[in-house]
Scaffold this active site. Structure first.
Site, PDB file in Angstrom:
ATOM      1  N   ARG A  56     -47.386 -13.154 -10.964  1.00  0.00           N
ATOM      2  CA  ARG A  56     -46.917 -14.331 -10.175  1.00  0.00           C
ATOM      3  C   ARG A  56     -46.192 -13.632  -9.306  1.00  0.00           C
ATOM      4  O   ARG A  56     -45.051 -12.990  -9.609  1.00  0.00           O
ATOM      5  CB  ARG A  56     -46.245 -15.141 -10.946  1.00  0.00           C
ATOM      6  CG  ARG A  56     -45.301 -16.194 -10.270  1.00  0.00           C
ATOM      7  CD  ARG A  56     -44.629 -17.248 -10.820  1.00  0.00           C
ATOM      8  NE  ARG A  56     -43.675 -18.089 -10.138  1.00  0.00           N
ATOM      9  CZ  ARG A  56     -42.417 -18.124  -9.981  1.00  0.00           C
ATOM     10  NH1 ARG A  56     -41.670 -17.384 -10.519  1.00  0.00           N
ATOM     11  NH2 ARG A  56     -41.672 -19.033  -9.144  1.00  0.00           N
ATOM     12  N   HIS A  99     -39.984 -18.359  -1.956  1.00  0.00           N
ATOM     13  CA  HIS A  99     -39.205 -18.116  -2.773  1.00  0.00           C
ATOM     14  C   HIS A  99     -37.936 -17.788  -2.204  1.00  0.00           C
ATOM     15  O   HIS A  99     -37.731 -16.827  -2.307  1.00  0.00           O
ATOM     16  CB  HIS A  99     -39.762 -16.925  -3.967  1.00  0.00           C
ATOM     17  CG  HIS A  99     -39.026 -16.726  -5.061  1.00  0.00           C
ATOM     18  ND1 HIS A  99     -39.601 -16.721  -6.343  1.00  0.00           N
ATOM     19  CD2 HIS A  99     -37.773 -16.338  -5.266  1.00  0.00           C
ATOM     20  CE1 HIS A  99     -38.837 -16.549  -7.211  1.00  0.00           C
ATOM     21  NE2 HIS A  99     -37.575 -16.421  -6.637  1.00  0.00           N
ATOM     22  N   ASN A 129     -40.373 -22.451  -5.067  1.00  0.00           N
ATOM     23  CA  ASN A 129     -39.640 -21.958  -6.189  1.00  0.00           C
ATOM     24  C   ASN A 129     -38.515 -22.577  -6.339  1.00  0.00           C
ATOM     25  O   ASN A 129     -37.620 -22.742  -5.428  1.00  0.00           O
ATOM     26  CB  ASN A 129     -39.449 -20.417  -5.969  1.00  0.00           C
ATOM     27  CG  ASN A 129     -38.858 -19.715  -7.440  1.00  0.00           C
ATOM     28  OD1 ASN A 129     -39.283 -19.810  -8.435  1.00  0.00           O
ATOM     29  ND2 ASN A 129     -37.564 -19.408  -7.179  1.00  0.00           N
ATOM     30  N   GLU A 130     -38.147 -22.952  -7.663  1.00  0.00           N
ATOM     31  CA  GLU A 130     -36.862 -23.798  -7.818  1.00  0.00           C
ATOM     32  C   GLU A 130     -36.293 -24.679  -6.733  1.00  0.00           C
ATOM     33  O   GLU A 130     -35.312 -24.304  -6.506  1.00  0.00           O
ATOM     34  CB  GLU A 130     -35.896 -22.494  -8.257  1.00  0.00           C
ATOM     35  CG  GLU A 130     -36.248 -21.857  -9.475  1.00  0.00           C
ATOM     36  CD  GLU A 130     -35.020 -20.889 -10.183  1.00  0.00           C
ATOM     37  OE1 GLU A 130     -34.062 -20.722  -9.534  1.00  0.00           O
ATOM     38  OE2 GLU A 130     -35.269 -20.489 -11.008  1.00  0.00           O
ATOM     39  N   ASN A 165     -38.991 -22.788 -14.695  1.00  0.00           N
ATOM     40  CA  ASN A 165     -38.140 -21.653 -14.960  1.00  0.00           C
ATOM     41  C   ASN A 165     -37.185 -21.945 -16.193  1.00  0.00           C
ATOM     42  O   ASN A 165     -36.453 -22.549 -15.692  1.00  0.00           O
ATOM     43  CB  ASN A 165     -37.373 -21.053 -13.825  1.00  0.00           C
ATOM     44  CG  ASN A 165     -38.550 -20.620 -12.658  1.00  0.00           C
ATOM     45  OD1 ASN A 165     -39.819 -20.487 -12.837  1.00  0.00           O
ATOM     46  ND2 ASN A 165     -38.085 -20.283 -11.738  1.00  0.00           N
ATOM     47  N   TYR A 220     -34.406 -20.410 -19.028  1.00  0.00           N
ATOM     48  CA  TYR A 220     -34.090 -19.380 -19.508  1.00  0.00           C
ATOM     49  C   TYR A 220     -33.228 -19.958 -20.595  1.00  0.00           C
ATOM     50  O   TYR A 220     -32.789 -19.260 -21.521  1.00  0.00           O
ATOM     51  CB  TYR A 220     -33.060 -18.831 -18.614  1.00  0.00           C
ATOM     52  CG  TYR A 220     -33.996 -17.956 -17.447  1.00  0.00           C
ATOM     53  CD1 TYR A 220     -34.023 -16.561 -17.480  1.00  0.00           C
ATOM     54  CD2 TYR A 220     -34.280 -18.620 -16.324  1.00  0.00           C
ATOM     55  CE1 TYR A 220     -34.912 -16.163 -16.542  1.00  0.00           C
ATOM     56  CE2 TYR A 220     -35.090 -17.959 -15.256  1.00  0.00           C
ATOM     57  CZ  TYR A 220     -35.460 -16.477 -15.456  1.00  0.00           C
ATOM     58  OH  TYR A 220     -35.921 -16.009 -14.629  1.00  0.00           O
ATOM     59  N   GLU A 266     -41.076 -18.542 -15.257  1.00  0.00           N
ATOM     60  CA  GLU A 266     -40.008 -17.660 -15.500  1.00  0.00           C
ATOM     61  C   GLU A 266     -39.382 -17.760 -16.827  1.00  0.00           C
ATOM     62  O   GLU A 266     -39.155 -19.064 -17.277  1.00  0.00           O
ATOM     63  CB  GLU A 266     -39.080 -17.439 -14.531  1.00  0.00           C
ATOM     64  CG  GLU A 266     -39.437 -17.100 -13.089  1.00  0.00           C
ATOM     65  CD  GLU A 266     -38.255 -17.041 -12.188  1.00  0.00           C
ATOM     66  OE1 GLU A 266     -37.049 -17.095 -12.356  1.00  0.00           O
ATOM     67  OE2 GLU A 266     -38.531 -17.119 -10.894  1.00  0.00           O
TER      68      GLU A 266
HETATM   69  C1  NOJ Z   1     -34.489 -17.307 -10.758  1.00  0.00           C
HETATM   70  C2  NOJ Z   1     -35.155 -17.090  -9.606  1.00  0.00           C
HETATM   71  O1  NOJ Z   1     -36.407 -17.500  -9.216  1.00  0.00           O
HETATM   72  C3  NOJ Z   1     -35.318 -15.654  -9.425  1.00  0.00           C
HETATM   73  O2  NOJ Z   1     -35.457 -15.297  -8.061  1.00  0.00           O
HETATM   74  C4  NOJ Z   1     -34.131 -14.742 -10.066  1.00  0.00           C
HETATM   75  O3  NOJ Z   1     -34.212 -13.534  -9.876  1.00  0.00           O
HETATM   76  C5  NOJ Z   1     -34.340 -15.026 -11.649  1.00  0.00           C
HETATM   77  N1  NOJ Z   1     -34.427 -16.441 -11.757  1.00  0.00           N
HETATM   78  C6  NOJ Z   1     -33.072 -14.676 -12.451  1.00  0.00           C
HETATM   79  O4  NOJ Z   1     -31.928 -15.236 -12.288  1.00  0.00           O
END
Ligand code: NOJ
Length: 512
Positions: free
Chosen positions: A102, A146, A191-192, A333, A335, A400
């Protein structure tokens, strides 16, 4: 609807049993996943490519933000120099066994002024990268934006804050579909979407770094109360316009898929008090529903409209119809799992931002400060179950997921191995629970220029030696672990011996 949501949410809470003990039963291999499920790793243009001033590329809002000293004094001028080293990196992907990669396209590299002529050098770079991936059987998954919006458009009309972005983004997307769509089948518009709006326009911690007191620090412009809502609204309109164009003009011939990406925590209540449980549903509505409700139901969650009032733009009937259903998949994404506490007093403030409107406090619920993310893999089961129950189980890609560590020469990144093991195991649980997830990408393939702190933290499977003028890459323990997994070897964490063996390999690689 709200009652139903709360009920399904309560059901979901039952799933959240936190033990994190790996046993023999935690053994799994790639072959336990469906053959068409894809595993890969992620990057983004500004964080990877470098060559910021080469071959006609112009600055993006991320360049401007970084050069203003707002990313711990670092910038992506060189980053991993992927613009020149992509062939070498594709070789590493092949060795690792990645099935998919990606990456994002840099809009100001492809169309330097944001609109108008295409830069032949930009076109050549992305064609080369895509061809290289395809040649080795690695599936390209491409994100169109992004964070690195062309500075030219920011200067001209305020970027995401203007409706004009819809037309320019759609034209840029069309160039990408036309030029690369014969080989790229997976397109993500933004993105996000949620964090682009929040980080960029509320806290001011990410480009373009807008905010206003008391919500953000060191901002020279912005309005944290209203701009995040406007930016997210324009993102949704731009997404739906590009998706519509793809579906109308390209999809039948190219046979690809289009979606949008958002950042998704899993939230759980801080206590069993009803207030915290309801606040947790509210936090999901704000963080996830903000982007996904319009796409699935055609409008923002009721509670957002109620609490943000006139600061959240309204969709016209036509817009609502266009946004609703404008996706083939959703990219997440994920985490962390965080804890939510009710915070009703924030609603009494006259000046409110997104967090105050949400009326909830977010906490890690941990006594110690973490240098790495606490590993709560069951959160992935929770968020995927949430999408299944609340949004009808749409196709999902985990775009992610990865562990943050300090950036240093330690190649024995056991916290990252533990993290990957836990989350990929949970993903398997989620699939067995019926989740419609189609792929998983770890963030990140290499150590990149990081969004929040430049070169201080790292997420990569590969360490990039910034002291070396050739920016040599070295596999970490996690690269070996992921590679073993991808090559179908049975993976367990109780295999300390296995981990030790791998760390020996890792260290010897570095000393070569
Ligand atoms: C979120 C973002 O999409 C990416 O740009 C960032 O570096 C990572 N996650 C880690 O924070």
């Amino acid at each position: 609807m709200t009652k139903k949501l709360i009920l399904s949410f309560l059901l979901l809470l039952l799933l959240n049993s936190p033990p994190l003990i790996f046993t023999e039963e935690d053994k799994f291999s790639r072959n336990d996943f469906p053959p068409h499920f894809v595993f890969g790793a992620s990057s983004s243009a500004y964080q990877y490519e470098g060559a910021a001033f080469e071959d006609g590329r112009t600055p993006s809002i991320w360049d401007t933000f970084a050069h203003a000293g707002r990313v711990h004094g670092a910038n992506g001028d060189i980053a991993c120099d992927g613009y020149h080293k992509y062939k070498e990196d594709v070789q590493l992907m092949v060795e690792t066994g990645l099935e998919a990669y990606r990456f994002s396209i840099s809009w100001p590299r492809l169309i330097p002024n944001g609109r108008g002529p295409v830069n032949p050098k930009g076109l050549e770079y992305y064609n080369n990268l895509i061809n290289e991936l395809i040649f080795y059987g690695i599936q390209p998954h491409v994100t169109l934006l992004h964070n690195d919006l062309p500075q030219a458009l920011e200067d001209e009309y305020g970027g995401l804050l203007s409706r004009k972005i819809v037309k320019d983004f759609t034209a840029y997307a069309d160039v990408c579909f036309r030029e690369f769509g014969d080989r790229v089948l997976y397109w993500t518009t933004f993105n996000e979407a949620n964090i682009f709006a929040l980080g960029g326009y509320d806290a001011g911690l990410t480009p373009p770094g807008h905010c206003s007191p008391p919500f953000g620090m060191n901002c020279t412009s912005g309005n944290s109360s209203s701009e995040p809502y406007i930016a997210a609204h324009n993102i949704l309109l731009a997404h739906s316009s590009a998706a519509r164009l793809y579906k109308k003009n390209h999809q039948a011939r190219q046979r690809g898929f289009i979606g949008i990406n958002l950042f998704a925590y899993w939230f759980i209540p801080y206590t069993n008090a009803t207030e915290d449980v309801i606040a947790t549903q509210r936090a999901n509505d704000f963080y996830v529903g903000w982007i996904v409700n319009p796409m699935v139901f055609g409008d923002y969650p009721y509670i957002m409209k109620k609490n943000a009032g006139r600061r959240i733009p309204a969709f016209t009937k036509l817009e609502s119809k266009q946004v609703k259903g404008s996706f083939d998949f959703i990219g997440l994404n994920h985490y962390n799992t965080l804890y939510i506490k009710d915070n009703p007093s924030s609603l009494k403030r006259d000046d409110r931002d997104f967090n105050a409107d949400m009326a909830a406090k977010i906490t890690y619920q941990s006594e110690t400060l973490h240098d790495v993310f606490p590993i709560r893999p069951w959160g992935l089961v929770g968020i995927l179950e949430y999408f299944k129950q609340v949004y009808g189980n749409p196709p999902i890609y985990i775009h992610e997921n990865g562990q943050m560590t300090r950036r240093n020469t330690t190649l024995n990144d056991t916290p990252r191995v533990n993290y990957l093991h836990g989350f990929i195991g949970s993903l398997l649980d989620a699939l067995r629970n019926g989740s419609n997830t189609r792929g998983y990408f770890t963030w990140s393939f290499l150590d990149l220029f990081e969004l929040l702190d430049g070169y201080e933290s790292s997420f990569g499977l590969y360490y990039v030696d910034l002291e070396d003028e050739d920016l040599k890459r070295y596999p970490k323990l996690s690269a070996h672990w992921y590679s073993n997994f991808l090559k179908g070897r049975s993976i367990s964490l109780d295999g300390t011996i296995e981990v030790e063996k791998m760390s020996a390999i890792s260290e010897s690689h570095f000393s070569q």
